[in-house]
Structures are given as structure tokens and as C-alpha cells.
Design an enzyme around this catalytic site. Sequence first.
Site, PDB file in Angstrom:
ATOM      1  N   ASP A  24       1.091  -1.282   0.086  1.00 22.77           N
ATOM      2  CA  ASP A  24       0.048  -0.020   0.077  1.00 22.77           C
ATOM      3  C   ASP A  24       0.913   1.168  -0.137  1.00 22.77           C
ATOM      4  OD1 ASP A  24      -2.349   1.352  -0.061  1.00 22.77           O
ATOM      5  OD2 ASP A  24      -2.556   1.161   2.150  1.00 22.77           O
ATOM      6  N   HIS A  41       2.221   3.618  -9.143  1.00 21.85           N
ATOM      7  CA  HIS A  41       1.962   2.222  -9.151  1.00 21.85           C
ATOM      8  C   HIS A  41       3.109   1.485 -10.081  1.00 21.85           C
ATOM      9  CE1 HIS A  41      -1.992   2.469  -7.441  1.00 21.85           C
ATOM     10  NE2 HIS A  41      -2.437   3.119  -8.568  1.00 21.85           N
ATOM     11  N   LEU A 135      11.111 -20.057  -5.092  1.00 20.50           N
ATOM     12  CA  LEU A 135      10.023 -19.531  -4.530  1.00 20.50           C
ATOM     13  C   LEU A 135       8.479 -19.717  -5.265  1.00 20.50           C
ATOM     14  CD1 LEU A 135       9.203 -17.033  -2.378  1.00 20.50           C
ATOM     15  CD2 LEU A 135       9.411 -15.293  -4.550  1.00 20.50           C
TER      16      LEU A 135
HETATM   17  C1  IPE Z   1      -5.442  -2.679   0.042  1.00 27.71           C
HETATM   18  O1  IPE Z   1      -5.009  -1.379  -0.294  1.00 27.71           O
HETATM   19  C2  IPE Z   1      -5.423  -3.229  -1.414  1.00 27.71           C
HETATM   20  C3  IPE Z   1      -4.002  -3.394  -1.772  1.00 27.71           C
HETATM   21  C4  IPE Z   1      -2.963  -3.118  -1.421  1.00 27.71           C
HETATM   22  C5  IPE Z   1      -4.030  -4.121  -3.125  1.00 27.71           C
HETATM   23  P1  IPE Z   1      -5.899  -0.241  -0.475  1.00 27.71           P
HETATM   24  O2  IPE Z   1      -5.489   1.059  -0.404  1.00 27.71           O
HETATM   25  O3  IPE Z   1      -7.100  -0.597  -1.301  1.00 27.71           O
HETATM   26  O4  IPE Z   1      -7.020  -0.125   1.018  1.00 27.71           O
HETATM   27  P2  IPE Z   1      -8.036   0.940   1.982  1.00 27.71           P
HETATM   28  O5  IPE Z   1      -8.955   1.193   0.829  1.00 27.71           O
HETATM   29  O6  IPE Z   1      -7.072   1.868   2.256  1.00 27.71           O
HETATM   30  O7  IPE Z   1      -8.372   0.240   3.082  1.00 27.71           O
HETATM   31  C1  IPE Z   2      -1.570   0.283  -3.271  1.00 29.31           C
HETATM   32  O1  IPE Z   2      -1.546   1.673  -3.364  1.00 29.31           O
HETATM   33  C2  IPE Z   2      -1.771  -0.307  -4.624  1.00 29.31           C
HETATM   34  C3  IPE Z   2      -3.262  -0.554  -4.892  1.00 29.31           C
HETATM   35  C4  IPE Z   2      -4.408  -0.499  -4.237  1.00 29.31           C
HETATM   36  C5  IPE Z   2      -3.643  -1.308  -6.224  1.00 29.31           C
HETATM   37  P1  IPE Z   2      -2.843   2.620  -3.335  1.00 29.31           P
HETATM   38  O2  IPE Z   2      -2.935   3.149  -4.642  1.00 29.31           O
HETATM   39  O3  IPE Z   2      -3.746   2.149  -2.333  1.00 29.31           O
HETATM   40  O4  IPE Z   2      -1.932   4.171  -2.886  1.00 29.31           O
HETATM   41  P2  IPE Z   2      -2.384   5.010  -1.658  1.00 29.31           P
HETATM   42  O5  IPE Z   2      -3.110   4.325  -0.610  1.00 29.31           O
HETATM   43  O6  IPE Z   2      -3.560   5.710  -2.205  1.00 29.31           O
HETATM   44  O7  IPE Z   2      -1.185   5.851  -1.096  1.00 29.31           O
HETATM   45 MG    MG Z   3      -4.231   2.524  -0.433  1.00 25.96          MG
END
Ligand code: IPE
Ligand code: IPE
Ligand code: MG
Length: 248
Positions: A24, A41, A135
Site C-alpha cells: 500500500d 503504481h 519461490l
Molecule cells: C489494499 O489497499 C489493497 C492493496 C494494497 C492491493 P487499499 O488502499 O485499497 O486499502 P484501503 O482502501 O485503504 O483500506
Molecule cells: C496500493 O496503493 C496499490 C493498490 C491498491 C492497487 P494505493 O493506490 O492504495 O496508494 P494510496 O493508499 O492511495 O497511497
Molecule cells: Mg491504499
Amino acid sequence: MTEKKLGSFKDEKLPPQHIAIIMDGNGRWAKSKHLPRSSGHQKGVQSVRKIVKHCGQLGVNTLTLFAFSSENLNRSSEEVGLLFKLFLTVLKNETTKLNDNNIKLKIIGDLSVFTPEIQRLAIDAEKQLKNNNGLNLVIAANYGGQWDIAESAKKIAIKSVNGEIDPEKIDASLFHAHSSLADFPKVDLLIRTSGELRISNFLLWEIAYSELYFCNTLWPNFDEHELDAAIEAFHLRERRFGKRNGEK
Ligand code: IPE
Ligand code: IPE
Ligand code: MG
């Protein structure tokens, strides 16, 4: 300051058998650099490469990465399109590298939302890597822990109706045997980056006794040293599984 040697715990202790990561913070990383979310990303994919390679070198059995949650489908169509495209590119470009590193691949989640091309590439990549014995890399894409539990229940219900399973024999191990991670060791360590303290519908059933590790690092900044720090923290935990200290 001299940098700590990577994997320096390796000689004394075994790494966790199964590490799962909620990757995240890509969006916040991009924002902090005044870049579009897509750059976050893309940079996140570089961290994936580093961590996959490092886990292979450490002798971790299974690495499960949360790439895209079922709830992430609710993001703007622009971002969802971007994430799908990135998934496609990764499947196209990384499979050969994974093969060179002897990595086996499994993709879990409801793949029906993806384009036929992505679905085909996912199946082809799994096939291409199936004879490797390094792995086990598990990618959770359009995955939800609740979905996984409901799927296991559905499979068991169908077998019960067909007379293949005696409903009286349904227990936790049979349930586990029908879940997405049935073929892998139990999740020892669950890591979430970016400072959020929640599970966000990732693994639910599987983390019953996992050690949880949260760090503030945003996923694009997470590297081998950060993973070593998480593993070192894991080694300091006392896993009691309901028993008392020192009981065998
Ligand atoms: C969880 O992160 C999903 C992934 C990292 C793939 P999100 O950014 O979607 O989670 P919330 O919405 O903050 O809970
Ligand atoms: C995690 O990063 C990746 C996915 C959920 C696909 P985010 O896109 O949730 O990044 P933040 O949480 O907005 O920083
Ligand atoms: Mg996120």
C-alpha cells in the site's frame, strides 16, 4: 554509516516460510513527488521485483502479494484501467525473468473481471512456470478474503449435495483445503506498508495465527532492507499458538 548486510540473520535463523504483503501507498508516494498516481503504481512494480528476488535468495517458500483488491474495482475507471494495463504488462514482460529465477506462479482472486487477454496470459504464465521449484509467488488480483471464504463454502456445499463430502466431516482443515492458499504453508508473517492499520479484506481465514507487521514506508520505497527489518522483527516474536511460554 555502513549499511547492514542484506539477509544477515540468515545464518542463525530460518526465514518465515510464507510472507504475505499488502503493498500500500503507491498513490501517496506519487503525490509526494507531484507525479500522477500511475507513476506510483509503476514504481511499485520495481519494489515487487526487488522483494520477489530477495525472498527467493532468502529461501522463503511462499510470497503472497496483494496487487488488487476486489474493492479496488470501485476506484475511478481511469485508475482501474491503468491497473489492469499494468497487470497485463507485468504478465507479458516479467514471466521470462521469473522463469530465470526458478519462480513458480499462482494467481488468486476472481479473474473473471479481467479481459480475456489478461486471463489467458495469467494461465499461460502459471503453465510456463509450473515446473520451477524455487519461490512460490502468489499474486492476489481482484481478490477479497470474504470472496475466498464464500468460494470455499460454495465448493464444499456443491460436493456435499453431490454426496462427495459428508457434511458432518466439514471442519477447519477441510475448509482450508478448499481455499485459494490450500497448497502453501500457513502464512507466518503479514506485512502492510504505508502506515494503515487494517487488513482491507486481504487474507482473513489464513491469518488466524500470522504475525502482523505494519510499517510506515510507502510501497514504492520498500526494499530488501525493509524486508529484512520485518523478518528480524518476526524473529523476535514469541509464537505461542494458545499455549503458555515455553510449553511444547
Ligand atoms: C489494499 O489497499 C489493497 C492493496 C494494497 C492491493 P487499499 O488502499 O485499497 O486499502 P484501503 O482502501 O485503504 O483500506
Ligand atoms: C496500493 O496503493 C496499490 C493498490 C491498491 C492497487 P494505493 O493506490 O492504495 O496508494 P494510496 O493508499 O492511495 O497511497
Ligand atoms: Mg491504499
